[in-house]
Write an enzyme that holds these catalytic residues in place. Structure first.
Site, PDB file in Angstrom:
ATOM      1  N   LYS A 196       0.839  -1.201   0.000  1.00  0.00           N
ATOM      2  CA  LYS A 196       0.000   0.000   0.000  1.00  0.00           C
ATOM      3  C   LYS A 196       0.876   1.255   0.000  1.00  0.00           C
ATOM      4  O   LYS A 196       0.699   2.151  -0.788  1.00  0.00           O
ATOM      5  CB  LYS A 196      -0.923  -0.035   1.228  1.00  0.00           C
ATOM      6  CG  LYS A 196      -1.853   1.139   1.335  1.00  0.00           C
ATOM      7  CD  LYS A 196      -2.828   0.972   2.491  1.00  0.00           C
ATOM      8  CE  LYS A 196      -3.601   2.269   2.703  1.00  0.00           C
ATOM      9  NZ  LYS A 196      -4.578   2.194   3.793  1.00  0.00           N
ATOM     10  N   GLU A 202      10.467  -4.699   4.626  1.00  0.00           N
ATOM     11  CA  GLU A 202      10.523  -6.115   4.241  1.00  0.00           C
ATOM     12  C   GLU A 202      10.248  -6.261   2.747  1.00  0.00           C
ATOM     13  O   GLU A 202      10.973  -6.952   2.019  1.00  0.00           O
ATOM     14  CB  GLU A 202       9.476  -6.927   5.012  1.00  0.00           C
ATOM     15  CG  GLU A 202       9.749  -7.090   6.491  1.00  0.00           C
ATOM     16  CD  GLU A 202       9.082  -6.016   7.333  1.00  0.00           C
ATOM     17  OE1 GLU A 202       8.826  -4.902   6.806  1.00  0.00           O
ATOM     18  OE2 GLU A 202       8.836  -6.281   8.525  1.00  0.00           O
ATOM     19  N   GLY A 254      -4.925  -1.903   4.844  1.00  0.00           N
ATOM     20  CA  GLY A 254      -4.095  -3.026   4.388  1.00  0.00           C
ATOM     21  C   GLY A 254      -4.736  -4.378   4.653  1.00  0.00           C
ATOM     22  O   GLY A 254      -4.816  -5.239   3.776  1.00  0.00           O
ATOM     23  N   ARG A 255      -5.225  -4.577   5.869  1.00  0.00           N
ATOM     24  CA  ARG A 255      -5.760  -5.899   6.243  1.00  0.00           C
ATOM     25  C   ARG A 255      -7.167  -6.137   5.690  1.00  0.00           C
ATOM     26  O   ARG A 255      -7.748  -7.193   5.931  1.00  0.00           O
ATOM     27  CB  ARG A 255      -5.696  -6.076   7.762  1.00  0.00           C
ATOM     28  CG  ARG A 255      -6.366  -4.973   8.552  1.00  0.00           C
ATOM     29  CD  ARG A 255      -5.994  -5.059  10.036  1.00  0.00           C
ATOM     30  NE  ARG A 255      -6.503  -3.925  10.805  1.00  0.00           N
ATOM     31  CZ  ARG A 255      -5.873  -2.760  10.938  1.00  0.00           C
ATOM     32  NH1 ARG A 255      -4.723  -2.544  10.326  1.00  0.00           N
ATOM     33  NH2 ARG A 255      -6.388  -1.791  11.685  1.00  0.00           N
ATOM     34  N   GLU A 340      -4.807  -6.646  14.860  1.00  0.00           N
ATOM     35  CA  GLU A 340      -4.318  -5.322  14.455  1.00  0.00           C
ATOM     36  C   GLU A 340      -5.467  -4.316  14.507  1.00  0.00           C
ATOM     37  O   GLU A 340      -5.254  -3.124  14.679  1.00  0.00           O
ATOM     38  CB  GLU A 340      -3.706  -5.388  13.041  1.00  0.00           C
ATOM     39  CG  GLU A 340      -2.800  -4.209  12.720  1.00  0.00           C
ATOM     40  CD  GLU A 340      -1.942  -4.415  11.472  1.00  0.00           C
ATOM     41  OE1 GLU A 340      -0.783  -4.827  11.592  1.00  0.00           O
ATOM     42  OE2 GLU A 340      -2.454  -4.150  10.364  1.00  0.00           O
ATOM     43  N   HIS A 371      -4.272 -33.281  17.631  1.00  0.00           N
ATOM     44  CA  HIS A 371      -3.097 -34.053  18.035  1.00  0.00           C
ATOM     45  C   HIS A 371      -1.981 -33.143  18.540  1.00  0.00           C
ATOM     46  O   HIS A 371      -0.827 -33.563  18.592  1.00  0.00           O
ATOM     47  CB  HIS A 371      -2.625 -34.913  16.866  1.00  0.00           C
ATOM     48  CG  HIS A 371      -3.701 -35.888  16.433  1.00  0.00           C
ATOM     49  ND1 HIS A 371      -3.829 -37.135  16.988  1.00  0.00           N
ATOM     50  CD2 HIS A 371      -4.722 -35.736  15.564  1.00  0.00           C
ATOM     51  CE1 HIS A 371      -4.880 -37.740  16.437  1.00  0.00           C
ATOM     52  NE2 HIS A 371      -5.440 -36.911  15.576  1.00  0.00           N
ATOM     53  N   LYS A 500       9.235  -0.866  14.447  1.00  0.00           N
ATOM     54  CA  LYS A 500       9.845  -0.539  13.146  1.00  0.00           C
ATOM     55  C   LYS A 500      10.942   0.513  13.337  1.00  0.00           C
ATOM     56  O   LYS A 500      12.034   0.399  12.783  1.00  0.00           O
ATOM     57  CB  LYS A 500       8.787   0.035  12.191  1.00  0.00           C
ATOM     58  CG  LYS A 500       7.790  -0.966  11.650  1.00  0.00           C
ATOM     59  CD  LYS A 500       6.895  -0.280  10.615  1.00  0.00           C
ATOM     60  CE  LYS A 500       5.698  -1.131  10.259  1.00  0.00           C
ATOM     61  NZ  LYS A 500       4.729  -0.449   9.402  1.00  0.00           N
TER      62      LYS A 500
HETATM   63  O1  F6P Z   1       3.139  -3.156   9.845  1.00  0.00           O
HETATM   64  C1  F6P Z   1       1.774  -3.186   9.700  1.00  0.00           C
HETATM   65  C2  F6P Z   1       1.325  -2.827   8.317  1.00  0.00           C
HETATM   66  O2  F6P Z   1       1.249  -1.455   8.185  1.00  0.00           O
HETATM   67  C3  F6P Z   1      -0.008  -3.484   8.043  1.00  0.00           C
HETATM   68  O3  F6P Z   1      -1.064  -2.788   8.551  1.00  0.00           O
HETATM   69  C4  F6P Z   1       0.034  -3.616   6.570  1.00  0.00           C
HETATM   70  O4  F6P Z   1      -0.921  -4.538   6.129  1.00  0.00           O
HETATM   71  C5  F6P Z   1       1.448  -4.052   6.354  1.00  0.00           C
HETATM   72  O5  F6P Z   1       2.183  -3.325   7.305  1.00  0.00           O
HETATM   73  C6  F6P Z   1       2.001  -3.849   4.977  1.00  0.00           C
HETATM   74  O6  F6P Z   1       1.959  -2.514   4.586  1.00  0.00           O
HETATM   75  P1  F6P Z   1       2.169  -2.107   3.069  1.00  0.00           P
HETATM   76  O7  F6P Z   1       1.070  -2.710   2.276  1.00  0.00           O
HETATM   77  O8  F6P Z   1       2.118  -0.605   3.062  1.00  0.00           O
HETATM   78  O9  F6P Z   1       3.496  -2.632   2.630  1.00  0.00           O
END
Ligand code: F6P
Length: 532
Positions: A196, A202, A254-255, A340, A371, A500
């Site tokens: 987003k 990452e 995002g979620r 979240e 199990h 972060k």
């Molecule tokens: O670290 C949390 C977050 O902001 C989430 O809410 C989001 O889904 C994820 O990181 C990834 O964010 P982006 O889509 O901006 O890479």
């Protein structure tokens, strides 16, 4: 007296009564909700008519009706970020109109969806190729909401896959991308960078790694990159052709984003038609959520059952147990969606919440979990409300006998939780095995199940795109209802920021560029150990 008082009093009066005693000829039907072929049975909880009435009142006095209308109307209910919350717009019907700042947002939603469908179609048909020919593999690089939704859904809809193989890379741990790319051909791989913000460390680190991997074999790696983001300036700066960039607005959290371009990888796997069926399922749940009266409203009742267990009964966790192997990532997906969204200690107005926030959500598919951790669920000292999911039929007609076994296990677990086994029953069992005296007593005690442990069952016909859409939208709206009643803004996530920031500061310390003397003793010692 607050809005929880009546419920607390009802709980005090009923906490120890056996749930089994509540069953009469109509309870199973009375304490179930159905919606478009799906059934939620919450009769195996300690909720009776009076409790349900109090729960419904709780929803009403919390302004649920008005707040739900505000969300669907595009009001800026995410107050800390000044944004509307409109994932429902991504699946709205053809006649709908939803305005944000005076503009109907749906024409643009439909335009982007058809661009995604056209691109997905081109990838699937071979009209769009890699530098080595037809695309065989798609790697979606994203994390959190830009990964969990499409990854969960891609796995869930495996029987509908008829496109290229789709892989998901999320973790900054190099092992994830290393193991995923191993065996793939860069010349026939499409990389979708899903972010987003297009700043998530990452994702951008993994995207750089994928670019280098591709550059070893193809002349123009950027030509095999697509992006999904709200940040068109950043995707352009990254060198991705705007023709393969699919945008969305900041009012998609995002979620909550798998319904739009973030679902592109899924759309490539199953095709635009199946993707439309997913949206139709979600839309059916949206309609149900907006129109059904609270006591017959599936998301409302699921939320109220959840609040009863968490806020009133004090059960801190909730297990999600899909008896549907292809929903194996649903618990992970719900962990982000629920934790979240509602894992917050401050109310929407900034005051202390004064309550517990949403519960810890966890789980694994059945029968595997049986199990592993069901021991604790049955005989541990804490009560874990269990939420089972199960389909009437699987996708393997020649393995129907296995499906029968699966269903019987699911129902048996729910039955065992509520029924339990008394000391007397355990003693009879031990006597039948020939034990007597002290040994019989000792062994019997280990075989007692307290029972009276609550669970719900969500049952559906078959895990299809439509059903999956219903299920995910059900949980989204549950989060909304719980958030409204708790008084939380479910749509921000400030709690992810501090870690972060600290990670960025620790990087140069681990590299030995900065000394890190301002860090606590434990962190310093670990840095020193990990630097070797
Ligand atoms: O670290 C949390 C977050 O902001 C989430 O809410 C989001 O889904 C994820 O990181 C990834 O964010 P982006 O889509 O901006 O890479």
């Amino acid at each position: 007296m607050d809005k929880w008082t009546d419920l607390k009093a009802l709980h005090d009066q009923t906490a120890t009564r056996p749930i089994l005693d509540l069953f009469d000829a109509t309870r199973a039907a009375d304490f179930s909700v159905s919606a478009d072929g799906m059934l939620l049975d919450y009769s195996k909880t300690n909720i009776d008519a009076a409790t349900r009435a109090a729960l419904v009142t709780l929803a009403e006095v919390s302004g649920l009706t008005e707040k739900r209308a505000a969300m669907f109307a595009g009001d800026k209910i995410n107050v800390t970020e000044g944004r509307a919350v409109l994932h429902v717009a991504l699946r709205a019907g053809d006649d709908a109109v939803i305005t944000v700042d005076g503009t109907d947002v749906l024409p643009e939603v439909r335009r982007i969806r058809s661009l995604c469908a056209a691109f997905a179609g081109d990838v699937r048909s071979g009209a769009y190729t890699g530098q080595g020919g037809r695309i065989t593999d798609v790697v979606n690089i994203g994390i959190g909401g830009s990964d969990l939704g499409p990854a969960m859904a891609t796995l869930a809809l495996a029987p509908f896959h008829d496109g290229p193989r789709v892989h998901f890379v999320s973790n900054v741990d190099g092992a994830h991308i290393h193991d995923t790319l191993q065996g793939l051909d860069p010349a026939t791989t499409l990389v979708i960078v899903a972010s987003k913000t297009f700043t998530t460390i990452e994702t951008m680190t993994n995207a750089d790694t994928a670019k280098r991997w591709m550059a070893e074999k193809v002349a123009n790696p950027a030509a095999q990159f697509a992006a999904v983001s709200t940040a068109a300036d950043k995707t352009a700066a990254y060198g991705i052709d705007p023709a393969r960039v699919f945008g969305f607005e900041d009012w998609v959290g995002g979620r909550y984003s798998m319904w739009g371009p973030i679902g592109l990888s899924l759309m490539i796997a199953v095709g635009p038609q199946a993707f439309d069926a997913l949206l139709a399922g979600a839309r059916a749940m949206d309609d149900h959520f907006q129109t059904a009266v609270p006591a017959r409203n599936m998301p409302v009742m699921l939320a109220l059952v959840g609040l009863w267990h968490n806020q009133i009964c004090g059960h801190a966790t909730r297990a999600v147990l899909p008896y549907d192997q292809r929903l194996s990532r649903l618990p992970a997906y719900l962990q982000q969606l629920e934790m979240e969204s509602n894992g917050k200690r401050v109310a929407i107005d900034g005051s202390d919440l004064g309550l517990h926030s949403g519960p810890v959500v966890w789980g694994e598919p059945g029968t595997n979990g049986q199990h592993a951790f069901y021991q604790l669920i049955h005989q541990g000292t804490r009560t874990v409300p269990c939420e089972f999911l199960v389909a009437r039929r699987g996708h393997e007609p020649d393995l129907a006998h296995q499906h029968l076994l699966l269903v019987s296990n699911c129902l048996a677990q729910a039955e065992a939780l509520i029924r339990g086994r008394s000391l007397e029953e355990a003693r009879v069992l031990m006597a039948k095995k020939g034990l007597t005296g002290e040994e019989l007593d000792r062994q019997a005690r280990h075989r007692v199940f307290p029972g009276n442990r609550p669970s719900t069952v969500l049952a559906y016909d078959q895990l299809t795109p439509f059903t999956l859409g219903q299920i995910v939208a059900l949980y989204e709206h549950r989060v909304f209802v719980e958030g409204v009643i708790l008084g939380i803004n479910s749509y921000d996530q400030w709690g992810v920021e501090l870690g972060k920031e600290l990670a960025l500061a620790l990087q140069p310390i681990l590299e030995g560029i900065v000394d890190g003397s301002d860090k606590d003793g434990s962190t310093r010692a670990l840095v020193s150990f990990l630097r070797g």
